[in-house]
Structures are given as structure tokens and as C-alpha cells.
Design a protein around this motif. Structure first.
Motif, mmCIF file in Angstrom:
data_model
loop_
_atom_site.group_PDB
_atom_site.id
_atom_site.type_symbol
_atom_site.label_atom_id
_atom_site.label_comp_id
_atom_site.label_asym_id
_atom_site.label_seq_id
_atom_site.Cartn_x
_atom_site.Cartn_y
_atom_site.Cartn_z
ATOM 1 N N PHE A 27 0.818 -1.211 0.000
ATOM 2 C CA PHE A 27 0.000 0.000 0.000
ATOM 3 C C PHE A 27 0.852 1.261 0.000
ATOM 4 C CE2 PHE A 27 -2.482 -3.377 2.006
ATOM 5 C CZ PHE A 27 -3.603 -3.370 1.188
ATOM 6 N N THR A 28 0.374 2.278 -0.701
ATOM 7 C CA THR A 28 1.124 3.528 -0.803
ATOM 8 C C THR A 28 0.768 4.522 0.295
ATOM 9 O OG1 THR A 28 -0.507 4.457 -2.324
ATOM 10 C CG2 THR A 28 1.374 3.300 -3.299
ATOM 11 N N SER A 29 -0.257 4.210 1.097
ATOM 12 C CA SER A 29 -0.637 5.096 2.197
ATOM 13 C C SER A 29 -1.443 4.326 3.235
ATOM 14 C CB SER A 29 -1.479 6.267 1.686
ATOM 15 O OG SER A 29 -2.758 5.806 1.292
ATOM 16 N N ASP A 31 -4.250 5.406 4.434
ATOM 17 C CA ASP A 31 -5.649 5.484 3.988
ATOM 18 C C ASP A 31 -5.984 4.336 3.036
ATOM 19 O OD1 ASP A 31 -6.434 7.743 5.443
ATOM 20 O OD2 ASP A 31 -5.720 9.103 3.887
ATOM 21 N N GLU A 32 -5.086 4.050 2.107
ATOM 22 C CA GLU A 32 -5.311 2.966 1.152
ATOM 23 C C GLU A 32 -5.380 1.613 1.868
ATOM 24 O OE1 GLU A 32 -3.362 1.002 -2.888
ATOM 25 O OE2 GLU A 32 -2.166 2.415 -1.711
ATOM 26 N N LEU A 33 -4.458 1.384 2.795
ATOM 27 C CA LEU A 33 -4.457 0.136 3.561
ATOM 28 C C LEU A 33 -5.780 -0.028 4.308
ATOM 29 C CD1 LEU A 33 -1.721 -1.467 5.672
ATOM 30 C CD2 LEU A 33 -3.849 -0.883 6.790
ATOM 31 N N CYS A 34 -6.193 1.007 5.019
ATOM 32 C CA CYS A 34 -7.412 0.940 5.822
ATOM 33 C C CYS A 34 -8.652 0.746 4.961
ATOM 34 C CB CYS A 34 -7.549 2.185 6.695
ATOM 35 S SG CYS A 34 -6.320 2.245 8.019
ATOM 36 N N ALA A 35 -8.716 1.432 3.837
ATOM 37 C CA ALA A 35 -9.872 1.296 2.947
ATOM 38 C C ALA A 35 -9.941 -0.101 2.345
ATOM 39 C CB ALA A 35 -9.818 2.353 1.848
ATOM 40 N N THR A 36 -8.817 -0.601 1.887
ATOM 41 C CA THR A 36 -8.774 -1.910 1.235
ATOM 42 C C THR A 36 -9.062 -3.047 2.215
ATOM 43 O OG1 THR A 36 -7.190 -1.078 -0.376
ATOM 44 C CG2 THR A 36 -7.348 -3.475 -0.142
ATOM 45 N N ARG A 41 -9.176 3.417 10.714
ATOM 46 C CA ARG A 41 -7.879 4.090 10.838
ATOM 47 C C ARG A 41 -7.694 4.709 12.216
ATOM 48 N NH1 ARG A 41 -4.526 8.234 6.974
ATOM 49 N NH2 ARG A 41 -3.149 8.957 8.631
ATOM 50 N N SER A 57 3.671 9.858 7.301
ATOM 51 C CA SER A 57 3.210 9.734 5.919
ATOM 52 C C SER A 57 4.357 9.806 4.912
ATOM 53 C CB SER A 57 2.152 10.791 5.601
ATOM 54 O OG SER A 57 2.669 12.083 5.777
ATOM 55 N N ASN A 60 5.740 6.499 5.071
ATOM 56 C CA ASN A 60 4.667 5.520 4.939
ATOM 57 C C ASN A 60 4.870 4.351 5.906
ATOM 58 O OD1 ASN A 60 2.211 4.577 3.892
ATOM 59 N ND2 ASN A 60 3.273 3.240 2.437
#
Length: 63
Positions: A27-29, A31-36, A41, A57, A60
Motif C-alpha cells: 500500500f502507498t498510504s 488510507d489505502e491500507l485501511c480502505a482496502t 484508521r 506519511s 509511509n
């Protein structure tokens, strides 16, 4: 929809290792990890903050 925080490692050091590995490899962030992965978060950050870690951030990762 239920979040998946309960499926995460409960030990703070194992959680730190798991999250940082996912951030490094997949994951690049945060937010992306948490959403996926459907992770709350705020709860994740609070748990790791209590263990002495904060999300950076630019790097990362939690440290």
C-alpha cells in the motif's frame, strides 16, 4: 459494515510489524491500507500510539 480491526494482531509489536509490512509491500498510504482491508484508521492509530508509535506519511510507516 463491520471493520476488520478484530482480525488484526492483538499484540502491539505484532500489529506494528504487520501494518508496516503491508505498508511497505502493498500500500502507498495508510488510507489505502485501511480502505482496502476495511480497518478503522482512528482505532488503529490510537492502538499504536498507546504503544508509542505514530504514523509518518513521508516514510509511509509507523515509528
Amino acid at each position: 459494515m463491520k471493520d476488520n480491526n478484530s482480525n488484526l494482531p492483538q499484540d502491539p509489536m505484532m500489529l506494528l510489524s504487520f501494518v508496516n509490512m503491508k505498508l511497505r509491500d502493498e500500500f502507498t498510504s495508510l488510507d489505502e491500507l485501511c480502505a482496502t482491508l476495511n480497518i478503522n484508521r482512528k482505532n488503529l492509530e490510537e492502538t499504536l500510539f498507546k504503544a508509542g508509535f505514530e504514523y509518518n506519511s513521508e516514510g509511509n510507516k509507523f515509528w
